[in-house]
Design a protein around this motif. Structure first.
Motif, PDB file in Angstrom:
ATOM      1  N   UNK A 130       0.814  -1.212   0.000  1.00  0.00           N
ATOM      2  CA  UNK A 130       0.000   0.000   0.000  1.00  0.00           C
ATOM      3  C   UNK A 130       0.852   1.268   0.000  1.00  0.00           C
ATOM      4  N   UNK A 131       2.167   1.086   0.102  1.00  0.00           N
ATOM      5  CA  UNK A 131       3.057   2.243   0.105  1.00  0.00           C
ATOM      6  C   UNK A 131       3.121   2.969   1.438  1.00  0.00           C
ATOM      7  N   UNK A 132       2.708   2.311   2.511  1.00  0.00           N
ATOM      8  CA  UNK A 132       2.761   2.950   3.827  1.00  0.00           C
ATOM      9  C   UNK A 132       4.214   3.080   4.282  1.00  0.00           C
ATOM     10  N   UNK A 133       4.540   4.193   4.885  1.00  0.00           N
ATOM     11  CA  UNK A 133       5.912   4.445   5.314  1.00  0.00           C
ATOM     12  C   UNK A 133       6.098   4.337   6.819  1.00  0.00           C
ATOM     13  N   UNK A 134       5.032   4.022   7.539  1.00  0.00           N
ATOM     14  CA  UNK A 134       5.110   3.948   8.997  1.00  0.00           C
ATOM     15  C   UNK A 134       4.203   2.816   9.466  1.00  0.00           C
ATOM     16  N   UNK A 135       4.777   1.829  10.157  1.00  0.00           N
ATOM     17  CA  UNK A 135       3.995   0.752  10.760  1.00  0.00           C
ATOM     18  C   UNK A 135       4.261   0.732  12.255  1.00  0.00           C
ATOM     19  N   UNK A 136       3.314   0.159  13.007  1.00  0.00           N
ATOM     20  CA  UNK A 136       3.470   0.054  14.458  1.00  0.00           C
ATOM     21  C   UNK A 136       3.248  -1.384  14.886  1.00  0.00           C
ATOM     22  N   UNK A 137       4.232  -1.931  15.592  1.00  0.00           N
ATOM     23  CA  UNK A 137       4.098  -3.256  16.184  1.00  0.00           C
ATOM     24  C   UNK A 137       3.655  -3.091  17.628  1.00  0.00           C
ATOM     25  N   UNK A 138       2.457  -3.570  17.948  1.00  0.00           N
ATOM     26  CA  UNK A 138       1.892  -3.376  19.284  1.00  0.00           C
ATOM     27  C   UNK A 138       1.791  -4.709  20.009  1.00  0.00           C
ATOM     28  N   UNK A 139       2.096  -4.678  21.299  1.00  0.00           N
ATOM     29  CA  UNK A 139       2.048  -5.891  22.121  1.00  0.00           C
ATOM     30  C   UNK A 139       0.612  -6.319  22.379  1.00  0.00           C
ATOM     31  N   UNK A 140      -0.299  -5.358  22.550  1.00  0.00           N
ATOM     32  CA  UNK A 140      -1.687  -5.683  22.846  1.00  0.00           C
ATOM     33  C   UNK A 140      -2.623  -4.605  22.356  1.00  0.00           C
ATOM     34  N   UNK A 141      -3.920  -4.757  22.668  1.00  0.00           N
ATOM     35  CA  UNK A 141      -4.928  -3.841  22.133  1.00  0.00           C
ATOM     36  C   UNK A 141      -4.770  -2.427  22.680  1.00  0.00           C
ATOM     37  N   UNK A 142      -4.374  -2.297  23.966  1.00  0.00           N
ATOM     38  CA  UNK A 142      -4.225  -0.957  24.538  1.00  0.00           C
ATOM     39  C   UNK A 142      -3.043  -0.228  23.916  1.00  0.00           C
ATOM     40  N   UNK A 143      -1.914  -0.924  23.795  1.00  0.00           N
ATOM     41  CA  UNK A 143      -0.740  -0.283  23.193  1.00  0.00           C
ATOM     42  C   UNK A 143      -0.968   0.008  21.716  1.00  0.00           C
ATOM     43  N   UNK A 188      -3.946   0.880  20.450  1.00  0.00           N
ATOM     44  CA  UNK A 188      -4.773   2.096  20.447  1.00  0.00           C
ATOM     45  C   UNK A 188      -3.924   3.346  20.681  1.00  0.00           C
ATOM     46  N   UNK A 189      -2.975   3.234  21.626  1.00  0.00           N
ATOM     47  CA  UNK A 189      -2.107   4.378  21.921  1.00  0.00           C
ATOM     48  C   UNK A 189      -1.283   4.761  20.693  1.00  0.00           C
ATOM     49  N   UNK A 190      -0.682   3.768  20.031  1.00  0.00           N
ATOM     50  CA  UNK A 190       0.129   4.049  18.841  1.00  0.00           C
ATOM     51  C   UNK A 190      -0.710   4.669  17.736  1.00  0.00           C
ATOM     52  N   UNK A 191      -1.913   4.141  17.543  1.00  0.00           N
ATOM     53  CA  UNK A 191      -2.790   4.664  16.493  1.00  0.00           C
ATOM     54  C   UNK A 191      -3.144   6.126  16.764  1.00  0.00           C
ATOM     55  N   UNK A 192      -3.450   6.437  18.026  1.00  0.00           N
ATOM     56  CA  UNK A 192      -3.830   7.807  18.373  1.00  0.00           C
ATOM     57  C   UNK A 192      -2.638   8.764  18.315  1.00  0.00           C
ATOM     58  N   UNK A 193      -1.473   8.304  18.764  1.00  0.00           N
ATOM     59  CA  UNK A 193      -0.290   9.175  18.758  1.00  0.00           C
ATOM     60  C   UNK A 193       0.126   9.566  17.355  1.00  0.00           C
ATOM     61  N   UNK A 194       0.020   8.615  16.418  1.00  0.00           N
ATOM     62  CA  UNK A 194       0.566   8.852  15.082  1.00  0.00           C
ATOM     63  C   UNK A 194      -0.496   8.912  13.987  1.00  0.00           C
ATOM     64  N   UNK A 195      -1.782   8.800  14.389  1.00  0.00           N
ATOM     65  CA  UNK A 195      -2.877   8.846  13.420  1.00  0.00           C
ATOM     66  C   UNK A 195      -2.663   7.838  12.297  1.00  0.00           C
ATOM     67  N   UNK A 196      -2.404   6.595  12.688  1.00  0.00           N
ATOM     68  CA  UNK A 196      -2.097   5.541  11.721  1.00  0.00           C
ATOM     69  C   UNK A 196      -3.367   4.844  11.235  1.00  0.00           C
ATOM     70  N   UNK A 197      -3.409   4.445   9.972  1.00  0.00           N
ATOM     71  CA  UNK A 197      -4.541   3.643   9.483  1.00  0.00           C
ATOM     72  C   UNK A 197      -4.433   2.216  10.015  1.00  0.00           C
ATOM     73  N   UNK A 198      -5.532   1.487   9.989  1.00  0.00           N
ATOM     74  CA  UNK A 198      -5.539   0.115  10.505  1.00  0.00           C
ATOM     75  C   UNK A 198      -4.510  -0.761   9.802  1.00  0.00           C
TER      76      UNK A 198
END
Length: 355
Positions: free
Chosen positions: A199-212, A214-224
């Protein structure tokens, strides 16, 4: 201790159902049980749960037995419907009710294809070809695979995030489900990275669980599509990105889990790695806070150590996040991936950041 029981993949069940349905279409009789040929020369037999022969098509259903693996599809009814195809077309696959369709690039299937993975497709194609040769068939057929309740089950899998809509994927490489295997989770991590890259995304987040997550998604406004359900498999994320880089990676997790990564553990599961309070005390010592280090040495847990450090005005969360970031960078080697780390507490409050 009783040995855990192996089971059969969705792909193996689909192959059995396809074999039974095509046999009935050619001969008028459903074999029950039906034997299938799987990789590594396995020849299991499957009992049929449903069968129907009418209107020039045949269908058969097999109940999936995942053994002692906590598989979301355990007990699901896998149904194959086989009908004549266009002359010369070979085997064409179609998604029935409960099987998803691919809508995003990056998977081993083209967009628009039924989410039936390459190995199950090969096993079913080989079964059709053998039966055609034995019974004088053309081998030109449409194979439709469905899974009862698959659309609802898929909500509890990675499929929506991977762009597989409408149901489950038909999976399997060996046909065998190994109880409590990590392989399926790690494979999902890899496919998630593949989709993000496609998809050409330049930023991914590896999260340990659902709370972390959510935090990463909100901090960086990342798509699912940028969110990787890393779980305890930090090493799987880092090693795959080393070979298939994305410009930016955020690692997000609880302080205790990330303190394990800071100690060099790539598997963060409690059975396979433990929090090293001595390391946390050493980090405080390196920061010139010997009195805090002494207190941390007597802490009960990682979060207790964090509390003690906070009370003394030491940002232990930031220091641990930086140490975890350094470990991640070391695993990534020369891969062009910028890493930042976000540590949270149980309430989802950010307690440390680095990078």
């Amino acid at each position: 201790m009783t040995e855990l029981r192996y089971g059969w993949t969705t792909g193996a069940c689909a192959t059995a159902a396809t074999t039974a349905a095509y046999t009935a279409l050619l001969t008028g009789v459903f074999p029950d049980p039906v034997e299938v040929r799987l990789p590594r020369d396995r020849r299991p037999s499957f009992a049929l749960a449903t069968e129907r022969l009418a209107d020039g098509e045949a269908s058969a259903g097999v109940i999936k037995d995942a053994g002692d693996d906590p598989d979301v599809t355990h007990g699901a009814l896998v149904i194959a419907t086989v009908l004549p195809g266009r002359a010369g077309s070979g085997v064409t696959f179609r998604a029935g009710a409960g099987v998803g369709t691919v809508t995003l690039p990056g998977l081993p299937l083209d967009v628009g294809e039924a989410a039936i993975n390459p190995v199950p497709r090969r096993l079913m194609t080989e079964a059709v070809q053998r039966l055609a040769a034995e019974h004088g068939g053309s081998g030109d057929v449409v194979v439709e695979i469905g899974i009862d309740g698959g659309e609802e089950m898929a909500r509890h899998t990675w499929n929506p995030r991977l762009g597989i809509v409408g149901g489950l994927s038909v999976l399997g490489t060996t046909g065998v489900v190994v109880p409590y295997s990590c392989s399926a989770w790690i494979d999902s991590i890899r496919r998630g990275i593949d989709v993000a890259r496609a998809l050409g995304l330049e930023h991914v987040a590896g999260a340990v669980g659902s709370t972390s997550e959510r935090v990463a998604k909100e901090l960086y406004d990342l798509p699912d599509e940028a969110l990787l359900d890393m779980g305890d498999f930090a090493g799987a994320v880092l090693k795959y990105l080393r070979r298939n880089p994305v410009p930016r990676l955020t690692l997000s997790g609880g302080f205790a889990k990330l303190s394990k990564l800071a100690a060099g553990h790539l598997d963060l599961h409690s059975k396979r790695s433990q929090v090293d309070l001595g390391l946390l005390a050493g980090i405080a010592e390196d920061a010139g806070r010997g009195e805090v280090a002494a207190a941390i040495g007597g802490a009960n847990t990682a979060l207790h150590a964090l509390e003690l450090a906070r009370e003394a005005g030491l940002e232990l969360g930031d220091l641990v996040a930086e140490r975890a970031r350094q470990q991640a960078v070391e695993v990534l080697g020369d891969a062009p991936v910028h890493v930042d780390v976000v540590a949270i507490d149980r309430a989802g409050t950010v307690v440390g950041r680095a990078g």
